[in-house]
Design a protein around this motif. Structure first.
Motif, mmCIF file in Angstrom:
data_model
loop_
_atom_site.group_PDB
_atom_site.id
_atom_site.type_symbol
_atom_site.label_atom_id
_atom_site.label_comp_id
_atom_site.label_asym_id
_atom_site.label_seq_id
_atom_site.Cartn_x
_atom_site.Cartn_y
_atom_site.Cartn_z
ATOM 1 N N GLY A 1 0.784 -1.226 0.000
ATOM 2 C CA GLY A 1 0.000 0.000 0.000
ATOM 3 C C GLY A 1 0.814 1.272 0.000
ATOM 4 O O GLY A 1 0.351 2.309 0.473
ATOM 5 N N ARG A 2 2.027 1.217 -0.587
ATOM 6 C CA ARG A 2 2.895 2.399 -0.605
ATOM 7 C C ARG A 2 3.309 2.788 -2.017
ATOM 8 O O ARG A 2 4.299 3.476 -2.208
ATOM 9 N N GLY A 3 2.549 2.334 -3.009
ATOM 10 C CA GLY A 3 2.859 2.688 -4.378
ATOM 11 C C GLY A 3 3.428 1.527 -5.169
ATOM 12 O O GLY A 3 3.689 0.444 -4.641
ATOM 13 N N ASP A 4 3.629 1.783 -6.448
ATOM 14 C CA ASP A 4 4.073 0.746 -7.373
ATOM 15 C C ASP A 4 5.583 0.529 -7.360
ATOM 16 O O ASP A 4 6.056 -0.541 -7.746
ATOM 17 N N LYS A 5 6.335 1.529 -6.951
ATOM 18 C CA LYS A 5 7.793 1.474 -7.028
ATOM 19 C C LYS A 5 8.403 1.164 -5.660
ATOM 20 O O LYS A 5 7.746 1.238 -4.618
ATOM 21 N N LEU A 6 9.697 0.851 -5.676
ATOM 22 C CA LEU A 6 10.419 0.604 -4.420
ATOM 23 C C LEU A 6 10.338 1.821 -3.500
ATOM 24 O O LEU A 6 10.488 2.963 -3.963
ATOM 25 N N PRO A 7 10.132 1.621 -2.201
ATOM 26 C CA PRO A 7 10.142 2.765 -1.269
ATOM 27 C C PRO A 7 11.536 3.355 -1.145
ATOM 28 O O PRO A 7 12.538 2.693 -1.420
ATOM 29 N N GLU A 8 11.605 4.581 -0.731
ATOM 30 C CA GLU A 8 12.880 5.310 -0.698
ATOM 31 C C GLU A 8 13.933 4.636 0.159
ATOM 32 O O GLU A 8 15.128 4.692 -0.131
ATOM 33 N N GLU A 9 13.524 3.977 1.250
ATOM 34 C CA GLU A 9 14.494 3.384 2.172
ATOM 35 C C GLU A 9 15.015 2.022 1.706
ATOM 36 O O GLU A 9 15.900 1.438 2.339
ATOM 37 N N HIS A 10 14.479 1.518 0.614
ATOM 38 C CA HIS A 10 14.935 0.222 0.103
ATOM 39 C C HIS A 10 16.285 0.367 -0.582
ATOM 40 O O HIS A 10 16.568 1.386 -1.236
ATOM 41 N N ARG A 11 17.107 -0.659 -0.457
ATOM 42 C CA ARG A 11 18.436 -0.622 -1.058
ATOM 43 C C ARG A 11 18.394 -0.266 -2.545
ATOM 44 O O ARG A 11 19.188 0.543 -3.035
ATOM 45 N N GLY A 12 17.451 -0.870 -3.277
ATOM 46 C CA GLY A 12 17.392 -0.649 -4.713
ATOM 47 C C GLY A 12 17.073 0.775 -5.097
ATOM 48 O O GLY A 12 17.468 1.237 -6.182
ATOM 49 N N ALA A 13 16.351 1.506 -4.236
ATOM 50 C CA ALA A 13 15.990 2.888 -4.549
ATOM 51 C C ALA A 13 17.218 3.784 -4.637
ATOM 52 O O ALA A 13 17.190 4.828 -5.292
ATOM 53 N N GLY A 14 18.299 3.380 -3.997
ATOM 54 C CA GLY A 14 19.530 4.171 -4.047
ATOM 55 C C GLY A 14 20.197 4.185 -5.403
ATOM 56 O O GLY A 14 21.132 4.966 -5.630
ATOM 57 N N TYR A 15 19.732 3.337 -6.313
ATOM 58 C CA TYR A 15 20.330 3.269 -7.649
ATOM 59 C C TYR A 15 19.505 4.003 -8.697
ATOM 60 O O TYR A 15 19.809 3.923 -9.893
ATOM 61 N N ARG A 16 18.490 4.725 -8.282
ATOM 62 C CA ARG A 16 17.662 5.454 -9.234
ATOM 63 C C ARG A 16 18.458 6.546 -9.936
ATOM 64 O O ARG A 16 19.419 7.086 -9.397
ATOM 65 N N VAL A 17 18.002 6.885 -11.115
ATOM 66 C CA VAL A 17 18.645 7.945 -11.902
ATOM 67 C C VAL A 17 18.765 9.205 -11.062
ATOM 68 O O VAL A 17 17.781 9.652 -10.450
ATOM 69 N N GLY A 18 19.992 9.762 -10.985
ATOM 70 C CA GLY A 18 20.217 11.000 -10.268
ATOM 71 C C GLY A 18 20.632 10.842 -8.825
ATOM 72 O O GLY A 18 21.071 11.819 -8.206
ATOM 73 N N THR A 19 20.530 9.624 -8.264
ATOM 74 C CA THR A 19 20.982 9.429 -6.887
ATOM 75 C C THR A 19 22.493 9.275 -6.855
ATOM 76 O O THR A 19 23.146 8.977 -7.846
ATOM 77 N N ARG A 20 23.036 9.446 -5.676
ATOM 78 C CA ARG A 20 24.493 9.366 -5.525
ATOM 79 C C ARG A 20 25.009 7.992 -5.900
ATOM 80 O O ARG A 20 26.037 7.814 -6.547
ATOM 81 N N THR A 21 24.281 6.946 -5.467
ATOM 82 C CA THR A 21 24.713 5.568 -5.767
ATOM 83 C C THR A 21 24.709 5.322 -7.259
ATOM 84 O O THR A 21 25.627 4.726 -7.827
ATOM 85 N N ALA A 22 23.660 5.786 -7.945
ATOM 86 C CA ALA A 22 23.561 5.565 -9.384
ATOM 87 C C ALA A 22 24.685 6.247 -10.139
ATOM 88 O O ALA A 22 25.151 5.755 -11.167
ATOM 89 N N LEU A 23 25.132 7.382 -9.623
ATOM 90 C CA LEU A 23 26.184 8.149 -10.311
ATOM 91 C C LEU A 23 27.574 7.655 -9.963
ATOM 92 O O LEU A 23 28.550 8.023 -10.612
ATOM 93 N N ALA A 24 27.681 6.793 -8.925
ATOM 94 C CA ALA A 24 29.002 6.350 -8.487
ATOM 95 C C ALA A 24 29.667 5.438 -9.527
ATOM 96 O O ALA A 24 29.006 4.733 -10.266
#
Length: 462
Positions: free
Chosen positions: A439-462
């Motif tokens: 019940g929190r939407g279709d995409k990974l929640p922000e605190e999930h590990r995978g969310a750190g790889y989204r376009v524009g995040t620090r992890t994705a740019l590393a």
């Protein structure tokens, strides 16, 4: 106050004998038709009628050849061999349903993540966001040998390898295409904006993936992550990644301990204690009355194979149980397979519930690694409410004795009683599988590990 809802998954496999060996001989069992698409579409429609969260399809890439030092007993009993690909079942089942979710088992050890990412994105599109992936690291040495290795990696090393596997997938699913990269501008002739599609540039210990995800973002982007490891390393992995966790426990006391350990690990990983739904393995034998259910159970037992049960258990535990006396307790035995199986029996022994090899054969003859409960719909509903209240588990991963009969009985006798009590859904929620579960939407929640790889995040740019 809203009552906590009990959740069901169906547990099946593209084979004859999944958890219970020998029942394929029962005159009402239809598992021999597993090669017919009609078996799977009928089952999907039945489960959706019962408001199951989904069907969890197991898989292996090797034979159970630990028992007796060969795969002869596994082949003789049809113990998860022959077996078909689980992925190819999903499109047909999705076409005849609207809400049912699909948890697909696929291992990280033997397929490169790049083509796998495309396969799951394709299914997520075709199902309109109803796909989950059960992440397994492998436990059968025979699978390792057939794919060119002397043996599988050590238990914890398999999870280290899987960590990087998921890193690659998260980069592809979350970090390659921006949300508005697809333009579909017929006037300019631009279908997608190249400036919004990014190469992931991954170079790690196990994988090198320089390019873009070859598929456009699907409704969930990342499929719902399922995981079934309950060893210390498996729990740590699940705490970072899993959104639904499957466990098996021989007793209620062991289950309570396992659930508590997982919820603590989720919290330690910076997530909510209830960020993952936890389902425990269970087989339900039920009918209109207790007497009828017990008679049905005795009938099923007459077809079950105890040797087949030991074939399964030997593979799951990584121990050749044919070398043990039937009255010998299952003790502290090193295992490179599913370590949580050994740990569960050890914990049960510490609580005064000792299991011998004969107990394992008898208890596992129907239901495999999970307990089997027998009773009327009212009695089963009482038991399920009790287990949820006392162990903090979210729901049950239901295996079958016969198929689809076991699931039909649950839909006919148990679910209406649970619905009458207000503890089981009467309708599906809207949205994707992830939205239905959390019940929190279709995409990974922000605190999930995978969310750190989204376009524009620090992890994705590393």
């Amino acid at each position: 106050m809203t009552q906590r809802q009990i959740r069901f998954n169906a547990f099946d496999m593209n084979c004859v004998a999944h958890q219970t060996s020998g029942l394929w001989r029962h005159p009402e069992d239809r598992s021999q038709t597993y090669t017919d698409i009609e078996y799977w579409t009928h089952l999907a429609k039945l489960l959706e009628r019962g408001r199951f969260d989904g069907i969890f399809i197991a898989d292996v890439l090797g034979t159970y050849d630990v028992y007796g030092g060969s795969n002869e007993a596994a082949i003789r009993h049809g113990a998860q061999v022959p077996v078909g690909d689980p992925v190819l079942l999903v499109s047909a089942m999705a076409a005849v349903t609207e809400h049912l979710g699909f948890g697909i088992t696929a291992g990280t050890a033997y397929e490169h993540p790049y083509p796998f990412a495309r396969r799951m994105s394709t299914l997520d599109h075709l199902t309109k966001g109803r796909v989950g992936w059960n992440v397994v690291t492998g436990y059968l040495p025979s699978a390792a040998r057939n794919l060119g290795n002397d043996d599988q990696l050590e238990h914890d090393d398999r999870y280290d390898h899987a960590d990087e596997y998921l890193e690659v997938l998260y980069k592809l699913w979350e970090g390659s295409w921006e949300d508005d990269a697809i333009i579909r501008d017929a006037e300019t002739g631009v279908f997608a904006d190249p400036s919004k599609v990014h190469e992931i540039g991954h170079r790690g210990k196990h994988f090198t993936v320089p390019g873009i995800h070859i598929s456009e973002p699907s409704p969930q982007r990342t499929p719902v992550i399922y995981q079934a490891g309950a060893s210390p390393r498996g729990v740590a992995f699940a705490a970072e990644n899993a959104e639904a966790i499957f466990v098996g426990a021989p007793t209620k006391a062991v289950l309570k301990s396992t659930v508590g350990r997982i919820r603590d690990a989720l919290e330690a990983a910076g997530r909510d204690r209830y960020a993952a739904k936890i389902y425990t393995l269970l087989t339900i034998i039920t009918d209109e009355t207790s007497e009828q259910a017990q008679a049905k159970y005795e009938d099923y037992l007459s077809y079950a194979s105890e040797e087949g049960a030991l074939v399964f258990m030997s593979g799951w535990m990584g121990i050749d149980l044919s070398k043990f006396a039937l009255d010998e307790p299952v003790g502290n035995v090193p295992s490179n397979a599913i370590r949580s199986v050994i740990a569960n029996f050890e914990e049960a022994a510490a609580n005064g519930e000792q299991f011998t090899v004969a107990d394992i054969a008898r208890n596992g003859a129907i239901g495999g690694l999970g307990p089997t409960v027998v009773g009327s719909g009212v009695e089963i509903a009482d038991l399920l409410e009790e287990w949820v209240a006392e162990t903090d588990v979210d729901g049950f991963n239901l295996a079958y004795a016969i198929t689809p009969g076991t699931f039909e009985d649950v839909v006919e006798h148990v679910i209406p009683e649970l619905q009458r009590r207000g503890v089981y859904p009467t309708e599906y929620g809207s949205g994707t599988l992830r939205e239905k579960l959390h019940g929190r939407g279709d995409k990974l929640p922000e605190e999930h590990r995978g969310a750190g790889y989204r376009v524009g995040t620090r992890t994705a740019l590393a």
